[in-house]
Design an enzyme around this catalytic site. Sequence first.
Site, mmCIF file in Angstrom:
data_model
loop_
_atom_site.group_PDB
_atom_site.id
_atom_site.type_symbol
_atom_site.label_atom_id
_atom_site.label_comp_id
_atom_site.label_asym_id
_atom_site.label_seq_id
_atom_site.Cartn_x
_atom_site.Cartn_y
_atom_site.Cartn_z
ATOM 1 N N ASN A 69 0.849 -1.120 -0.204
ATOM 2 C CA ASN A 69 -0.115 0.039 -0.237
ATOM 3 C C ASN A 69 0.968 1.241 0.211
ATOM 4 O O ASN A 69 1.364 1.963 1.278
ATOM 5 C CB ASN A 69 -0.122 -0.138 0.885
ATOM 6 C CG ASN A 69 -1.830 1.049 1.269
ATOM 7 O OD1 ASN A 69 -1.314 1.783 0.371
ATOM 8 N ND2 ASN A 69 -2.533 1.105 3.092
ATOM 9 N N GLY A 125 1.480 2.136 10.922
ATOM 10 C CA GLY A 125 2.930 2.849 10.705
ATOM 11 C C GLY A 125 3.214 3.625 12.119
ATOM 12 O O GLY A 125 4.462 4.617 12.819
ATOM 13 N N SER A 134 2.550 -1.937 10.679
ATOM 14 C CA SER A 134 3.465 -1.544 11.003
ATOM 15 C C SER A 134 4.872 -3.553 10.871
ATOM 16 O O SER A 134 5.194 -3.968 11.200
ATOM 17 C CB SER A 134 4.186 -1.437 12.330
ATOM 18 O OG SER A 134 3.816 -0.216 12.719
HETATM 19 P P1 PGA Z 1 2.064 0.776 7.795
HETATM 20 O O1 PGA Z 1 1.194 0.834 6.962
HETATM 21 O O2 PGA Z 1 2.093 -1.027 7.515
HETATM 22 O O3 PGA Z 1 3.333 1.372 7.650
HETATM 23 O O4 PGA Z 1 1.877 -0.008 9.294
HETATM 24 C C1 PGA Z 1 -0.309 -0.179 6.380
HETATM 25 C C2 PGA Z 1 -1.344 0.352 5.935
HETATM 26 O O5 PGA Z 1 -2.210 0.956 6.849
HETATM 27 O O6 PGA Z 1 -1.809 -0.541 4.976
#
Ligand code: PGA
Length: 253
Positions: free
Chosen positions: A8, A170, A211
């Site tokens: 993503n 995140g 994450s």
């Molecule tokens: P992240 O985002 O891997 O940066 O935590 C995942 C997402 O929002 O789909």
Amino acid sequence: MKKILIANWKMNKSIEDSVAYAKKIKKEKFSKVDLSLAASFTSLEAVAKALQKSEIKLAAQNIGHLESGSLTGEVSVDMIKEAGCSQVIIGHSERRILLNETNELISQKLKLAYAKNIMPIFCVGETKEEKQNNQRDSVLVQQIKQGLSQVPDLAQKKMILAYEPVWAIGSGQIVDLADLQEVKRVVKRAFSLLAGNQYFEEKVKFIYGGSVDLDNVANFLTDDTIDGFLVGGASLAVENFISLAEIIENFNS
Ligand code: PGA
């Protein structure tokens, strides 16, 4: 069974960067990983071209909730299909929270995606506050029940359900495996009430996002709780994303 791995990119990458990424990953061969790239709208068509003759799927990050017409600034399901997408992320928490997307609106989008044969990557997840108030399960059940309320013949529809706890996105924090297993039981029960006992096993791919990175991805592979991952930050550099796919490919459970 192959694991799903979806990048993503969120609101990142120029068209040129997106195409370079797609060309690079297209050269890799994986037999146990099903890859998807969720690019921004402006890059979709160019990335679709770059991915021609590969099995890597292209996803949009959103669609408008109406089929066409007066909805300035939105992009319709037909438009993403024309650009080459076979999947779409619906109900991402960044849109639910920052853009006030409701379960009702999400349901309209899910209905449209199914009507046009686009596979939804339907995101659900609780906030930190909801988790602290022991509301996780009720929030998830409500997101699923209301989100799917407008989808006709649900029992016939396949989907990718992405459990993405908002507090994990995140943040560097991840869900523990025991909690993930509990969440899976909760969502499975919710689906059995909506579409029958066999539905979840037969039609739903249950993936995790929040994450996920090179250091923690293997934790999630030790049992068959999940069918894959939706990855934001750790998908942005193509080398990292390829390494994630390699860890999954080479994991011996
Ligand atoms: P992240 O985002 O891997 O940066 O935590 C995942 C997402 O929002 O789909």
